[in-house]
Design a protein around this motif. Sequence first.
Motif, PDB file in Angstrom:
ATOM      1  N   ASN A 132       0.802  -1.212   0.214  1.00 50.65           N
ATOM      2  CA  ASN A 132      -0.110   0.074   0.084  1.00 50.65           C
ATOM      3  C   ASN A 132       0.982   1.286   0.235  1.00 50.65           C
ATOM      4  O   ASN A 132       1.447   1.514   0.837  1.00 50.65           O
ATOM      5  CB  ASN A 132      -1.115  -0.037   1.066  1.00 50.65           C
ATOM      6  CG  ASN A 132      -2.068   1.321   1.211  1.00 50.65           C
ATOM      7  OD1 ASN A 132      -1.527   2.342   0.806  1.00 50.65           O
ATOM      8  ND2 ASN A 132      -3.187   0.749   1.634  1.00 50.65           N
ATOM      9  N   ILE A 158      -0.069   4.335  -0.018  1.00 51.51           N
ATOM     10  CA  ILE A 158      -0.606   5.386   0.817  1.00 51.51           C
ATOM     11  C   ILE A 158       0.163   5.039   2.344  1.00 51.51           C
ATOM     12  O   ILE A 158       0.601   6.019   3.016  1.00 51.51           O
ATOM     13  CB  ILE A 158      -2.006   5.365   0.942  1.00 51.51           C
ATOM     14  CG1 ILE A 158      -2.621   5.568  -0.284  1.00 51.51           C
ATOM     15  CG2 ILE A 158      -2.603   6.320   1.998  1.00 51.51           C
ATOM     16  CD1 ILE A 158      -2.262   6.774  -1.170  1.00 51.51           C
ATOM     17  N   GLN A 159       0.201   3.873   2.881  1.00 52.78           N
ATOM     18  CA  GLN A 159       0.871   3.372   3.995  1.00 52.78           C
ATOM     19  C   GLN A 159       2.275   3.624   4.151  1.00 52.78           C
ATOM     20  O   GLN A 159       2.831   4.116   5.342  1.00 52.78           O
ATOM     21  CB  GLN A 159       0.214   2.142   4.687  1.00 52.78           C
ATOM     22  CG  GLN A 159      -1.152   2.292   5.100  1.00 52.78           C
ATOM     23  CD  GLN A 159      -1.565   0.869   5.316  1.00 52.78           C
ATOM     24  OE1 GLN A 159      -0.957  -0.174   5.007  1.00 52.78           O
ATOM     25  NE2 GLN A 159      -2.779   0.597   5.812  1.00 52.78           N
ATOM     26  N   GLU A 160       2.928   3.187   3.109  1.00 50.41           N
ATOM     27  CA  GLU A 160       4.234   3.056   3.189  1.00 50.41           C
ATOM     28  C   GLU A 160       4.976   4.420   3.241  1.00 50.41           C
ATOM     29  O   GLU A 160       5.965   4.583   3.606  1.00 50.41           O
ATOM     30  CB  GLU A 160       4.734   2.226   1.812  1.00 50.41           C
ATOM     31  CG  GLU A 160       4.396   0.577   1.936  1.00 50.41           C
ATOM     32  CD  GLU A 160       4.849   0.084   0.435  1.00 50.41           C
ATOM     33  OE1 GLU A 160       5.331   0.889  -0.380  1.00 50.41           O
ATOM     34  OE2 GLU A 160       4.592  -0.952   0.317  1.00 50.41           O
ATOM     35  N   GLY A 218       3.160   7.172   4.016  1.00 48.21           N
ATOM     36  CA  GLY A 218       2.480   8.006   4.972  1.00 48.21           C
ATOM     37  C   GLY A 218       1.733   9.315   4.446  1.00 48.21           C
ATOM     38  O   GLY A 218       1.571  10.546   4.797  1.00 48.21           O
ATOM     39  N   ASN A 258      -1.804  11.088   2.528  1.00 47.59           N
ATOM     40  CA  ASN A 258      -3.144  11.198   3.046  1.00 47.59           C
ATOM     41  C   ASN A 258      -4.261  10.787   1.768  1.00 47.59           C
ATOM     42  O   ASN A 258      -3.720  11.223   0.675  1.00 47.59           O
ATOM     43  CB  ASN A 258      -3.732  12.626   3.178  1.00 47.59           C
ATOM     44  CG  ASN A 258      -2.957  12.926   4.647  1.00 47.59           C
ATOM     45  OD1 ASN A 258      -2.961  12.209   5.650  1.00 47.59           O
ATOM     46  ND2 ASN A 258      -2.573  14.304   4.701  1.00 47.59           N
TER      47      ASN A 258
END
Length: 178
Positions: free
Chosen positions: A138, A140-142, A144, A146
């Motif tokens: 992901n 987005i998670q990797e 950080g 929004n």
Amino acid sequence: MNRWNFKNDYKKKVRGLKRRKKTLINSISDITEQMPNPSGYGLGYWHLHLPFAQSYINSSKLRNRFRREIMQILINRVSYLKNIKTQAQAEYRVYAVISLPDLFDSQIAVIPHNSWFEGFFERDSEEQKWIPLDTSRNLIQEWGLNFRPDLQIKGYKEIISEEDYYSEGEKWFIGELN
């Protein structure tokens, strides 16, 4: 966060990042203030590559924090363009392409309708392959980032293999993909 190895021949310290980032944000914002007409261009779609020097954006001296900010700017502009669509533009699809490790190849695109996606993500030739990334990955998670839940995300490992060139990287598509 995925630690990419950003390599190029540009070894000097990257100076003036605040000014360059402000100029980048202003340029992208000005160009995307109104919804571009994808049919108004010879290609039948509209796209905007990063208005930023490749030697800076791919420099090994550039901090990942700045790269994350560039990715966030692209995602924010996709959200903005999605929100300003009129009823006549309802079929337009807006998305960002985030290319890693060559972030300079990233862009925002507007296509006239979903039919442009038919077969678009299917790249399986000797010269170019797109292999879907594991769903546990992901961006987005990797990084950080929004992300609005009304946008979709797809990630692919891209392999380009030509006679005198070989490259591996990732292409992340974020926006209206369905």
